[in-house]
Enzyme design. Structure first.
Site, PDB file in Angstrom:
ATOM      1  N   CYS A 117      14.129   5.785  15.693  1.00 46.23           N
ATOM      2  CA  CYS A 117      13.919   5.592  17.142  1.00 46.23           C
ATOM      3  C   CYS A 117      15.203   5.222  17.870  1.00 46.23           C
ATOM      4  CB  CYS A 117      12.885   4.503  17.377  1.00 46.23           C
ATOM      5  SG  CYS A 117      11.307   4.883  16.618  1.00 46.23           S
ATOM      6  N   HIS A 267      13.355   3.211  24.973  1.00 48.03           N
ATOM      7  CA  HIS A 267      12.619   3.952  23.951  1.00 48.03           C
ATOM      8  C   HIS A 267      11.117   3.803  24.223  1.00 48.03           C
ATOM      9  CE1 HIS A 267      11.136   5.469  20.259  1.00 48.03           C
ATOM     10  NE2 HIS A 267      10.768   4.295  19.786  1.00 48.03           N
ATOM     11  N   ASN A 297       4.987   8.668  21.062  1.00 45.70           N
ATOM     12  CA  ASN A 297       6.320   8.271  20.605  1.00 45.70           C
ATOM     13  C   ASN A 297       7.005   9.483  19.970  1.00 45.70           C
ATOM     14  OD1 ASN A 297       8.546   7.200  19.315  1.00 45.70           O
ATOM     15  ND2 ASN A 297       7.448   5.494  18.376  1.00 45.70           N
TER      16      ASN A 297
HETATM   17  N1  ACO Z   1      -8.288   3.579  16.409  1.00 45.07           N
HETATM   18  C1  ACO Z   1      -9.242   2.649  16.307  1.00 45.07           C
HETATM   19  N2  ACO Z   1      -9.096   1.527  15.569  1.00 45.07           N
HETATM   20  C2  ACO Z   1      -7.941   1.372  14.913  1.00 45.07           C
HETATM   21  C3  ACO Z   1      -6.902   2.316  14.966  1.00 45.07           C
HETATM   22  C4  ACO Z   1      -7.114   3.463  15.748  1.00 45.07           C
HETATM   23  N3  ACO Z   1      -6.173   4.435  15.878  1.00 45.07           N
HETATM   24  N4  ACO Z   1      -5.889   1.877  14.202  1.00 45.07           N
HETATM   25  C5  ACO Z   1      -6.253   0.707  13.690  1.00 45.07           C
HETATM   26  N5  ACO Z   1      -7.495   0.386  14.116  1.00 45.07           N
HETATM   27  C6  ACO Z   1      -8.298  -0.807  13.828  1.00 45.07           C
HETATM   28  C7  ACO Z   1      -7.868  -1.495  12.565  1.00 45.07           C
HETATM   29  O1  ACO Z   1      -8.521  -0.925  11.454  1.00 45.07           O
HETATM   30  C8  ACO Z   1      -8.309  -2.905  12.832  1.00 45.07           C
HETATM   31  O2  ACO Z   1      -9.687  -2.989  12.599  1.00 45.07           O
HETATM   32  P1  ACO Z   1     -10.346  -4.361  12.008  1.00 45.07           P
HETATM   33  O3  ACO Z   1     -10.060  -5.412  13.008  1.00 45.07           O
HETATM   34  O4  ACO Z   1     -11.783  -3.979  11.897  1.00 45.07           O
HETATM   35  O5  ACO Z   1      -9.668  -4.571  10.706  1.00 45.07           O
HETATM   36  C9  ACO Z   1      -8.083  -3.073  14.321  1.00 45.07           C
HETATM   37  O6  ACO Z   1      -8.036  -1.750  14.863  1.00 45.07           O
HETATM   38  C10 ACO Z   1      -6.810  -3.794  14.650  1.00 45.07           C
HETATM   39  O7  ACO Z   1      -5.757  -3.192  13.906  1.00 45.07           O
HETATM   40  P2  ACO Z   1      -4.302  -3.707  13.992  1.00 45.07           P
HETATM   41  O8  ACO Z   1      -3.406  -2.879  13.139  1.00 45.07           O
HETATM   42  O9  ACO Z   1      -4.298  -5.200  13.784  1.00 45.07           O
HETATM   43  O10 ACO Z   1      -3.985  -3.381  15.506  1.00 45.07           O
HETATM   44  P3  ACO Z   1      -2.940  -4.021  16.449  1.00 45.07           P
HETATM   45  O11 ACO Z   1      -3.628  -4.812  17.464  1.00 45.07           O
HETATM   46  O12 ACO Z   1      -1.806  -4.643  15.717  1.00 45.07           O
HETATM   47  O13 ACO Z   1      -2.386  -2.718  17.153  1.00 45.07           O
HETATM   48  C11 ACO Z   1      -0.457  -1.279  17.093  1.00 45.07           C
HETATM   49  C12 ACO Z   1      -1.749  -1.702  16.385  1.00 45.07           C
HETATM   50  C13 ACO Z   1      -0.808  -0.639  18.408  1.00 45.07           C
HETATM   51  C14 ACO Z   1       0.267  -0.253  16.234  1.00 45.07           C
HETATM   52  C15 ACO Z   1       0.387  -2.549  17.283  1.00 45.07           C
HETATM   53  O14 ACO Z   1       0.568  -3.251  16.099  1.00 45.07           O
HETATM   54  C16 ACO Z   1       1.697  -2.259  17.874  1.00 45.07           C
HETATM   55  O15 ACO Z   1       1.829  -1.972  19.037  1.00 45.07           O
HETATM   56  N6  ACO Z   1       2.779  -2.337  17.060  1.00 45.07           N
HETATM   57  C17 ACO Z   1       4.078  -1.925  17.469  1.00 45.07           C
HETATM   58  C18 ACO Z   1       4.445  -0.828  16.600  1.00 45.07           C
HETATM   59  C19 ACO Z   1       4.719   0.451  17.294  1.00 45.07           C
HETATM   60  O16 ACO Z   1       4.553   0.636  18.476  1.00 45.07           O
HETATM   61  N7  ACO Z   1       5.176   1.379  16.484  1.00 45.07           N
HETATM   62  C20 ACO Z   1       5.520   2.647  16.945  1.00 45.07           C
HETATM   63  C21 ACO Z   1       6.495   3.246  16.032  1.00 45.07           C
HETATM   64  S1  ACO Z   1       7.847   2.244  15.755  1.00 45.07           S
HETATM   65  C22 ACO Z   1       8.895   2.382  16.977  1.00 45.07           C
HETATM   66  O17 ACO Z   1       9.061   3.396  17.558  1.00 45.07           O
HETATM   67  C23 ACO Z   1       9.577   1.119  17.348  1.00 45.07           C
END
Ligand code: ACO
Length: 340
Positions: A117, A267, A297
């Site tokens: 990224c 980004h 992304n």
């Molecule tokens: N749809 C529906 N439910 C989902 C999905 C989905 N696509 N993905 C995960 N879940 C569920 C999980 O199974 C979990 O369920 P549970 O509570 O029953 O166990 C619940 O949603 C919460 O999952 P988490 O992984 O804890 O979700 P979180 O709130 O952390 O959000 C996210 C995930 C959006 C990826 C977040 O962690 C985030 O924004 N992280 C930053 C990372 C990022 O943006 N990366 C992009 C690439 S890296 C870069 O470019 C920098």
């Protein structure tokens, strides 16, 4: 040794995304997700994914042709390609070589960089150094990704698959004489960082020579080791902290305040990351140009793709002061302050 009589100006910007759009509602049918989940957590509404017969260098070619044309140059004016991607056409050689052949460019230097990224800002920084040294006149810096062919689009991969889109952005960085450092269009400063102790928080483990004799085998494939693995919460915490930190240091080095900056081109990993950075630094949200809603992304492509959209929307105009920051796998992070 640096030669201060030169400046690096971004003279042309171009982008390309494949035509086929996949909305969150399309993904609902593939991987047990919902539009609400994706929009609330990431801001993404849709992404573009390629057809099977389209490669990364195909997207990069289209973006590059546009950038060169918008710079008012001929292809033959380009004297180096810097190519950033994490989704190459092939394991080797670098995708920059495939792009060079498609552009029918002569034996100019081609450099592929693997900073995910952050790749585009690393590329911009390297281009700036080559231009300022006097060795090059017009460097094509490309960020391009085909993520869609490397995602687990089943419910197992939904936490990652919903985030990523395909696309390419390119800029031409040209050598100009430095006349007035305060007002000239130029890359003013770039700041590059990495911390490899977090390498396994966001990565694709296989294939890899660290994995024993095979690099990849059926067991690894069955475990999904050839798909991206991400610790989303750790990425979120580090992304906001590091992007904010390196924006502060870039603006300090450039001797400008956030108020002086006309536009922030970050980004595009997650709308919530960018909102958090804005909140931490008291940057008005309307000064940030986000495109993640439309593209997801696109990793190395997000910043040049955003630049091109901002120009087309009339939001980015010649003479504006811009600050960019990125964070990604590695972990790597980077910032740049530049006058368009
Ligand atoms: N749809 C529906 N439910 C989902 C999905 C989905 N696509 N993905 C995960 N879940 C569920 C999980 O199974 C979990 O369920 P549970 O509570 O029953 O166990 C619940 O949603 C919460 O999952 P988490 O992984 O804890 O979700 P979180 O709130 O952390 O959000 C996210 C995930 C959006 C990826 C977040 O962690 C985030 O924004 N992280 C930053 C990372 C990022 O943006 N990366 C992009 C690439 S890296 C870069 O470019 C920098």
């Amino acid at each position: 040794m640096s030669n201060t009589k030169y400046r690096s100006e971004i003279t042309g910007v171009g982008s390309f995304v494949p035509p086929k759009v996949y909305t969150n509602f399309d993904l609902e049918k593939m991987m047990e997700t919902t539009n609400d989940w994706i929009v609330q957590r990431t801001g993404i509404e849709q992404r573009h994914w390629v057809d099977d017969n389209v490669s990364n260098s195909d997207l990069a070619f289209e973006a590059s042709v546009r950038a060169i044309k918008n710079a008012g140059l001929e292809r033959s004016d380009i004297d180096m390609i810097i190519f950033a991607t994490l989704s190459p056409d092939h394991e080797f050689p670098g995708t920059g070589c495939f792009l060079q052949a498609k552009l029918e460019l002569p034996e100019i230097a081609v450099l592929d960089i693997r900073q995910q990224c952050t790749g585009f800002l690393y590329g911009l920084s390297i281009a700036d150094k080559f231009i300022q040294s006097g060795s090059n006149k017009n460097i094509l810096v490309v960020g391009s990704e085909v993520h869609s062919k490397g995602l687990d689009k089943t419910p197992n991969g939904r936490n990652v698959a919903v985030l990523f889109g395909d696309g390419a952005g390119a800029v031409v960085v040209s050598r100009k004489e430095l006349v007035n450092p305060a007002t000239d269009s130029r890359i003013i400063t770039t700041h590059l960082h990495a911390d490899g102790s977090f390498a396994k928080e966001l990565w694709i483990p296989a294939p890899g020579t660290a994995l024993g004799a095979d690099r990849i085998n059926n067991e690894m494939i069955a475990e999904g080791m050839h798909y991206p693995q991400m610790n989303g919460k750790t990425v979120f915490v580090h992304a906001t902290k590091r992007m904010a930190e390196c924006l502060v240091s870039a603006c300090k080095e450039a001797n400008v305040t956030f108020t002086d900056v006309d536009l922030f081109l970050f980004h595009q990993a997650n709308l919530r990351i960018n909102s958090k950075v804005a909140e931490m630094l008291s940057i008005p949200e309307e000064k940030i140009f986000n495109t993640i809603q439309n593209y997801g992304n696109t990793t190395a492509a997000t910043i040049p793709l955003g630049m091109d959209d901002a120009i087309k929307a009339g939001v980015l105009k010649k003479g504006m002061l811009v600050a960019s920051a990125a964070f990604g796998s590695g972990f790597t992070w980077a910032s740049a302050v530049w006058r368009y």
